[in-house]
Motif scaffolding. Structure first.
Motif, PDB file in Angstrom:
ATOM      1  N   GLY A   1     -55.962-105.763  43.859  1.00 16.66           N
ATOM      2  CA  GLY A   1     -55.683-105.850  42.433  1.00 16.66           C
ATOM      3  C   GLY A   1     -54.535-104.954  42.010  1.00 16.66           C
ATOM      4  N   GLY A   2     -53.688-105.505  41.184  1.00 16.27           N
ATOM      5  CA  GLY A   2     -52.600-104.680  40.681  1.00 16.27           C
ATOM      6  C   GLY A   2     -51.253-105.383  40.539  1.00 16.27           C
ATOM      7  N   LEU A   3     -50.814-106.185  41.485  1.00 19.84           N
ATOM      8  CA  LEU A   3     -51.155-106.224  42.905  1.00 19.84           C
ATOM      9  C   LEU A   3     -50.609-104.967  43.570  1.00 19.84           C
ATOM     10  N   SER A   4     -51.473-104.247  44.272  1.00 20.00           N
ATOM     11  CA  SER A   4     -51.098-102.978  44.850  1.00 20.00           C
ATOM     12  C   SER A   4     -51.229-103.012  46.364  1.00 20.00           C
ATOM     13  N   TRP A   5     -50.522-102.087  47.024  1.00 21.77           N
ATOM     14  CA  TRP A   5     -50.641-101.960  48.473  1.00 21.77           C
ATOM     15  C   TRP A   5     -50.397-100.507  48.874  1.00 21.77           C
ATOM     16  N   ALA A   6     -50.931-100.134  50.012  1.00 21.01           N
ATOM     17  CA  ALA A   6     -50.692 -98.806  50.587  1.00 21.01           C
ATOM     18  C   ALA A   6     -50.944 -98.884  52.078  1.00 21.01           C
ATOM     19  N   GLY A   7     -49.987 -98.417  52.869  1.00 22.16           N
ATOM     20  CA  GLY A   7     -50.114 -98.434  54.325  1.00 22.16           C
ATOM     21  C   GLY A   7     -49.702 -97.096  54.906  1.00 22.16           C
ATOM     22  N   GLN A   8     -50.375 -96.697  55.987  1.00 26.43           N
ATOM     23  CA  GLN A   8     -50.108 -95.402  56.597  1.00 26.43           C
ATOM     24  C   GLN A   8     -50.612 -95.434  58.038  1.00 26.43           C
ATOM     25  N   VAL A   9     -49.830 -94.886  58.944  1.00 25.74           N
ATOM     26  CA  VAL A   9     -50.265 -94.758  60.340  1.00 25.74           C
ATOM     27  C   VAL A   9     -50.989 -93.433  60.487  1.00 25.74           C
ATOM     28  N   VAL A  10     -52.174 -93.469  61.091  1.00 27.16           N
ATOM     29  CA  VAL A  10     -52.946 -92.254  61.334  1.00 27.16           C
ATOM     30  C   VAL A  10     -53.247 -92.155  62.826  1.00 27.16           C
ATOM     31  N   THR A  11     -53.485 -90.942  63.277  1.00 24.35           N
ATOM     32  CA  THR A  11     -53.932 -90.728  64.640  1.00 24.35           C
ATOM     33  C   THR A  11     -55.432 -90.887  64.671  1.00 24.35           C
ATOM     34  N   CYS A  12     -55.928 -91.763  65.535  1.00 26.22           N
ATOM     35  CA  CYS A  12     -57.357 -92.063  65.567  1.00 26.22           C
ATOM     36  C   CYS A  12     -58.155 -90.807  65.883  1.00 26.22           C
TER      37      CYS A  12
END
Length: 296
Positions: A284-295
């Motif tokens: 919704g928003g339309l929103s987005w967020a992406g991020q690489v993390v170390t498992c």
């Protein structure tokens, strides 16, 4: 647990139709409020991560379905878990909420505003489901997931790529503020996610200094299986990459879907510790967020 067979007795639908259109087999319905779900997930995260409650300096709860406006769900969680003096607030960015909250906590820690932060995605979507609408009621479920972020010598979270397209804000929405019901233009959302978001997901990898072929896992918002597969199929991934598909068992849990899926994958040993994983959410928003993390 609410199965597709259960839904056949509630609305004009069938198990075959639901699986073919969404990939979903089951979803879970909570007895208690959002604060109960958030607290249980947070307690598990604290027990796993190690910091004592008194060390937590920030609590953020991502939710769009909480009925409580004030005190915040975050304050309720902190009180129940004996966290004495954190900054507490709820964050509503729809299905991208947990990813937005995680990046917000990351920035706060990097700025020295806290040493340890508790970030929670918790939703009781059954409270905002129109059980007469077969196009949406088959999608939604309840759940929560949580993570603890702490200072580290070597950061394990890459730069966030986030944003929104307010011009298309009404494609996913909760209508009627006092008696809200979830609604969306499903086909438009599918086209948007499949066509435009793979480039954003790839940019998150680029900013983290890796290629998409370096990823060991991808955990997107669990909107439905078709969207998950359409998005990940358009990324250049290795054949052995692990893709989160918790939507089959849990349905669409909005802001809870990414941490819920990730925690299950880690718990089952599907993701190797220390390897890069892309967390990517949209809604919704339309929103987005992406991020690489170390498992973890």
């Amino acid at each position: 647990m609410l199965t597709n067979t259960d839904l056949e007795g509630m609305v004009e639908t069938s198990d075959e139709w639901i699986r073919r259109r969404t990939g979903i087999a089951t979803r879970h319905i909570a007895d208690g409020p959002v604060a109960d779900l958030a607290t249980e997930a947070a307690a598990k995260a604290l027990a796993t991560a190690g910091p004592e409650p008194g060390e937590i300096g920030m609590v953020i709860v991502a939710t769009c379905s909480a009925i409580d406006r004030c005190p915040s769900i975050a304050a309720q969680v902190a009180g129940r878990l004996g966290i004495p003096a954190p900054v507490c607030f709820d964050l509503n960015n729809g299905c991208a909420g947990f990813r937005t909250a995680l990046a917000t906590a990351d920035h706060a820690i990097r700025a020295g505003a806290a040493r340890h932060a508790l970030v929670i995605g918790a939703e009781k979507m059954s409270d905002v489901t129109d059980w007469t609408d077969r196009g949406t009621c088959v999608l939604l479920g309840d759940g929560a997931g949580a993570a603890v972020l702490s200072t580290a010598d070597a950061p394990k979270l890459g730069p966030v790529v986030w944003g929104s397209d307010p011009a298309r804000r009404d494609l996913v929405r909760l209508v009627d503020a006092w008696q809200p019901a979830f609604a969306q233009d499903g086909q438009s959302v599918f086209r948007w996610a499949a066509r435009e978001l793979p480039a954003v997901a790839a940019e998150a990898c680029h900013r983290a200094g890796i290629a998409t072929t370096d990823l060991a896992g991808v955990v997107t918002h669990q909107a439905d299986l078709r969207i998950v597969e359409a998005l990940t199929d358009r990324l250049d991934l290795r054949d052995d990459v692990v893709i989160g598909k918790d939507v089959v068992d849990s349905g669409n849990t909005s802001a809870a879907s990414v941490p819920l899926a990730l925690s299950k994958m880690v718990g089952r040993g599907e993701l190797p510790s220390g390897e890069p994983v892309l967390l990517f959410a949209f809604g919704g928003g339309l929103s987005w967020a992406g991020q690489v993390v170390t498992c973890p």
